[in-house]
Write a protein that holds these residues in place. Sequence first.
Motif, PDB file in Angstrom:
ATOM      1  N   GLU A   1       0.707  -1.139  -0.014  1.00 14.83           N
ATOM      2  CA  GLU A   1      -0.135   0.037  -0.112  1.00 14.83           C
ATOM      3  C   GLU A   1       0.862   1.205   0.014  1.00 14.83           C
ATOM      4  O   GLU A   1       0.596   2.300  -0.438  1.00 14.83           O
ATOM      5  CB  GLU A   1      -1.082  -0.136   1.017  1.00 14.83           C
ATOM      6  N   ARG A   2       1.925   1.343   0.868  1.00 15.72           N
ATOM      7  CA  ARG A   2       2.739   2.407   0.903  1.00 15.72           C
ATOM      8  C   ARG A   2       3.468   2.673  -0.659  1.00 15.72           C
ATOM      9  O   ARG A   2       3.595   3.659  -0.966  1.00 15.72           O
ATOM     10  CB  ARG A   2       3.590   2.212   2.108  1.00 15.72           C
ATOM     11  N   ILE A   3       4.015   1.600  -0.875  1.00 15.21           N
ATOM     12  CA  ILE A   3       4.804   1.769  -2.205  1.00 15.21           C
ATOM     13  C   ILE A   3       3.688   2.135  -3.497  1.00 15.21           C
ATOM     14  O   ILE A   3       4.348   2.912  -4.290  1.00 15.21           O
ATOM     15  CB  ILE A   3       5.482   0.467  -2.787  1.00 15.21           C
ATOM     16  N   LEU A   4       2.954   1.422  -3.455  1.00 17.70           N
ATOM     17  CA  LEU A   4       1.679   1.874  -4.484  1.00 17.70           C
ATOM     18  C   LEU A   4       1.387   3.640  -4.533  1.00 17.70           C
ATOM     19  O   LEU A   4       1.250   4.163  -5.535  1.00 17.70           O
ATOM     20  CB  LEU A   4       0.445   0.898  -4.239  1.00 17.70           C
ATOM     21  N   ARG A   5       1.056   3.860  -3.186  1.00 18.35           N
ATOM     22  CA  ARG A   5       0.838   5.281  -2.987  1.00 18.35           C
ATOM     23  C   ARG A   5       2.144   6.296  -3.451  1.00 18.35           C
ATOM     24  O   ARG A   5       1.698   7.289  -4.108  1.00 18.35           O
ATOM     25  CB  ARG A   5       0.348   5.615  -1.553  1.00 18.35           C
ATOM     26  N   GLU A   6       3.252   5.832  -3.139  1.00 20.30           N
ATOM     27  CA  GLU A   6       4.288   6.521  -3.535  1.00 20.30           C
ATOM     28  C   GLU A   6       4.521   6.714  -4.960  1.00 20.30           C
ATOM     29  O   GLU A   6       5.041   7.773  -5.473  1.00 20.30           O
ATOM     30  CB  GLU A   6       5.872   5.945  -2.823  1.00 20.30           C
ATOM     31  N   LEU A   7       4.232   5.410  -5.563  1.00 18.13           N
ATOM     32  CA  LEU A   7       4.555   5.491  -7.208  1.00 18.13           C
ATOM     33  C   LEU A   7       3.130   6.185  -7.969  1.00 18.13           C
ATOM     34  O   LEU A   7       3.701   6.173  -9.231  1.00 18.13           O
ATOM     35  CB  LEU A   7       4.836   4.016  -7.584  1.00 18.13           C
ATOM     36  N   ALA A   8       2.100   6.037  -7.619  1.00 17.20           N
ATOM     37  CA  ALA A   8       0.725   6.640  -8.145  1.00 17.20           C
ATOM     38  C   ALA A   8       0.792   5.923  -9.443  1.00 17.20           C
ATOM     39  O   ALA A   8       0.813   6.387 -10.409  1.00 17.20           O
ATOM     40  CB  ALA A   8       1.060   8.129  -8.182  1.00 17.20           C
ATOM     41  N   LEU A   9       0.786   4.363  -9.369  1.00 18.14           N
ATOM     42  CA  LEU A   9       0.528   3.750 -10.645  1.00 18.14           C
ATOM     43  C   LEU A   9      -0.697   3.876 -11.265  1.00 18.14           C
ATOM     44  O   LEU A   9      -1.744   4.233 -10.765  1.00 18.14           O
ATOM     45  CB  LEU A   9       0.936   2.146 -10.130  1.00 18.14           C
ATOM     46  N   ASP A  10      -0.629   3.568 -12.509  1.00 19.22           N
ATOM     47  CA  ASP A  10      -1.974   3.792 -13.209  1.00 19.22           C
ATOM     48  C   ASP A  10      -2.599   2.133 -13.131  1.00 19.22           C
ATOM     49  O   ASP A  10      -3.892   2.095 -13.153  1.00 19.22           O
ATOM     50  CB  ASP A  10      -1.759   3.956 -14.757  1.00 19.22           C
ATOM     51  N   LEU A  11      -1.778   1.198 -13.253  1.00 21.63           N
ATOM     52  CA  LEU A  11      -2.402  -0.202 -13.114  1.00 21.63           C
ATOM     53  C   LEU A  11      -1.533  -0.695 -12.292  1.00 21.63           C
ATOM     54  O   LEU A  11      -0.410  -0.594 -12.223  1.00 21.63           O
ATOM     55  CB  LEU A  11      -2.329  -0.817 -14.512  1.00 21.63           C
ATOM     56  N   TYR A  12      -2.191  -1.863 -11.365  1.00 22.25           N
ATOM     57  CA  TYR A  12      -1.239  -2.857 -10.775  1.00 22.25           C
ATOM     58  C   TYR A  12      -1.899  -4.109 -10.709  1.00 22.25           C
ATOM     59  O   TYR A  12      -3.093  -4.352 -10.543  1.00 22.25           O
ATOM     60  CB  TYR A  12      -0.993  -2.435  -9.293  1.00 22.25           C
ATOM     61  N   VAL A  13      -0.923  -5.007 -11.056  1.00 18.52           N
ATOM     62  CA  VAL A  13      -1.363  -6.723 -11.325  1.00 18.52           C
ATOM     63  C   VAL A  13      -0.795  -7.506 -10.166  1.00 18.52           C
ATOM     64  O   VAL A  13       0.561  -7.338  -9.579  1.00 18.52           O
ATOM     65  CB  VAL A  13      -0.740  -7.314 -12.644  1.00 18.52           C
ATOM     66  N   ASP A  14      -1.686  -8.243  -9.408  1.00 23.27           N
ATOM     67  CA  ASP A  14      -1.119  -9.068  -8.264  1.00 23.27           C
ATOM     68  C   ASP A  14      -2.132 -10.424  -8.342  1.00 23.27           C
ATOM     69  O   ASP A  14      -3.121 -10.329  -8.717  1.00 23.27           O
ATOM     70  CB  ASP A  14      -1.255  -8.400  -6.945  1.00 23.27           C
TER      71      ASP A  14
ATOM     72  N   PHE B   1      -5.711  -5.195 -10.954  1.00 26.78           N
ATOM     73  CA  PHE B   1      -6.015  -6.369 -11.662  1.00 26.78           C
ATOM     74  C   PHE B   1      -5.722  -7.716 -10.845  1.00 26.78           C
ATOM     75  O   PHE B   1      -4.503  -7.725 -10.467  1.00 26.78           O
ATOM     76  CB  PHE B   1      -5.320  -6.552 -12.979  1.00 26.78           C
ATOM     77  N   TRP B   2      -6.561  -8.514 -10.716  1.00 30.16           N
ATOM     78  CA  TRP B   2      -6.343  -9.767  -9.970  1.00 30.16           C
ATOM     79  C   TRP B   2      -5.967 -11.031 -10.898  1.00 30.16           C
ATOM     80  O   TRP B   2      -6.938 -11.319 -11.926  1.00 30.16           O
ATOM     81  CB  TRP B   2      -7.535 -10.183  -9.037  1.00 30.16           C
ATOM     82  N   LEU B   3      -4.875 -11.382 -10.919  1.00 25.40           N
ATOM     83  CA  LEU B   3      -4.565 -12.432 -12.095  1.00 25.40           C
ATOM     84  C   LEU B   3      -4.834 -13.723 -11.264  1.00 25.40           C
ATOM     85  O   LEU B   3      -4.098 -14.096 -10.246  1.00 25.40           O
ATOM     86  CB  LEU B   3      -2.978 -12.553 -12.346  1.00 25.40           C
TER      87      LEU B   3
ATOM     88  N   SER C   1     -10.759  -8.855 -12.774  1.00 24.23           N
ATOM     89  CA  SER C   1     -10.308 -10.345 -12.954  1.00 24.23           C
ATOM     90  C   SER C   1      -9.566 -10.565 -14.091  1.00 24.23           C
ATOM     91  O   SER C   1     -10.387 -10.449 -15.228  1.00 24.23           O
ATOM     92  CB  SER C   1     -11.342 -11.166 -12.390  1.00 24.23           C
ATOM     93  N   ILE C   2      -8.454 -11.041 -14.439  1.00 23.72           N
ATOM     94  CA  ILE C   2      -7.812 -11.738 -15.560  1.00 23.72           C
ATOM     95  C   ILE C   2      -7.130 -13.040 -15.313  1.00 23.72           C
ATOM     96  O   ILE C   2      -6.702 -13.460 -14.246  1.00 23.72           O
ATOM     97  CB  ILE C   2      -6.707 -10.657 -16.097  1.00 23.72           C
TER      98      ILE C   2
ATOM     99  N   ASP D   1      -4.280 -10.632 -21.094  1.00 24.30           N
ATOM    100  CA  ASP D   1      -5.749 -10.091 -20.727  1.00 24.30           C
ATOM    101  C   ASP D   1      -5.677  -8.670 -20.388  1.00 24.30           C
ATOM    102  O   ASP D   1      -6.261  -7.807 -20.540  1.00 24.30           O
ATOM    103  CB  ASP D   1      -6.386 -10.899 -19.849  1.00 24.30           C
ATOM    104  N   LEU D   2      -4.551  -8.248 -19.931  1.00 27.10           N
ATOM    105  CA  LEU D   2      -4.043  -6.718 -19.644  1.00 27.10           C
ATOM    106  C   LEU D   2      -4.012  -5.918 -20.794  1.00 27.10           C
ATOM    107  O   LEU D   2      -4.343  -4.771 -20.857  1.00 27.10           O
ATOM    108  CB  LEU D   2      -2.765  -6.725 -18.856  1.00 27.10           C
ATOM    109  N   SER D   3      -3.720  -6.510 -21.946  1.00 26.61           N
ATOM    110  CA  SER D   3      -3.565  -5.665 -23.221  1.00 26.61           C
ATOM    111  C   SER D   3      -4.764  -4.864 -23.498  1.00 26.61           C
ATOM    112  O   SER D   3      -4.989  -4.042 -24.218  1.00 26.61           O
ATOM    113  CB  SER D   3      -3.154  -6.379 -24.345  1.00 26.61           C
ATOM    114  N   LYS D   4      -6.176  -5.650 -23.037  1.00 23.68           N
ATOM    115  CA  LYS D   4      -7.445  -4.877 -23.310  1.00 23.68           C
ATOM    116  C   LYS D   4      -7.706  -3.278 -22.603  1.00 23.68           C
ATOM    117  O   LYS D   4      -8.122  -2.705 -23.028  1.00 23.68           O
ATOM    118  CB  LYS D   4      -8.663  -5.759 -23.050  1.00 23.68           C
TER     119      LYS D   4
END
Length: 180
Positions: A121-134, A153-155, A169-170, A175-178
């Motif tokens: 959560e801390r790293i995601l907030r710092e990076l301000a990502l557009d997309l994240y996959v886990d 995105f949930w793989l 959900s992917i 599937d992320l390419s969409k």
Amino acid sequence: MKIGFDLDKIFVDYPPLIPDALIDRLYKRKTKNELIYRIPSRPEQLLRQLSHYHGFRAPITDNITFLHSLPKKKYTLFLISSRFGFLEKQTFSLLKTIGIDKMFRGMYFNFSNEQPHLFKERILRELALDLYVDDDLQLLEYVSKMNKGTKFFWLHNGVKVKSPDKIISINHLTDLSKYL
């Protein structure tokens, strides 16, 4: 566009013959109001160090191929793994072996042994990502509450559970390419 990825179950599989559910049961607990990950004891750490050598951790080649296909001029890629500090040596060796050690603008690891959901959560907030996959749905449910500007995105790797509306959900990383 800034995209972040987890490592395990995204680019590298769990050790063979050990069910994912068993790994989750041993190291993760969700109560009604909180998510808790258990830091393994010293004997468990030694066992996990052995199980994290690349011979026991098969690369997920389709996902690695997809990663290599992303144009670096268009996408800024980050690796965010909550692996604990006792796996530092094995982690860097594995990244080099599977050929993704130079693919990311930044790599963030939980080598200081924070609770994984708090670390991410801390790293995601710092990076301000557009997309994240886990691959960890419970972790995604937690971090998505604090990072409203990020698409999550949930793989799911074939798991038959409905994801919350705010988490996409992917089945495969391609599937992320969409959404790119």
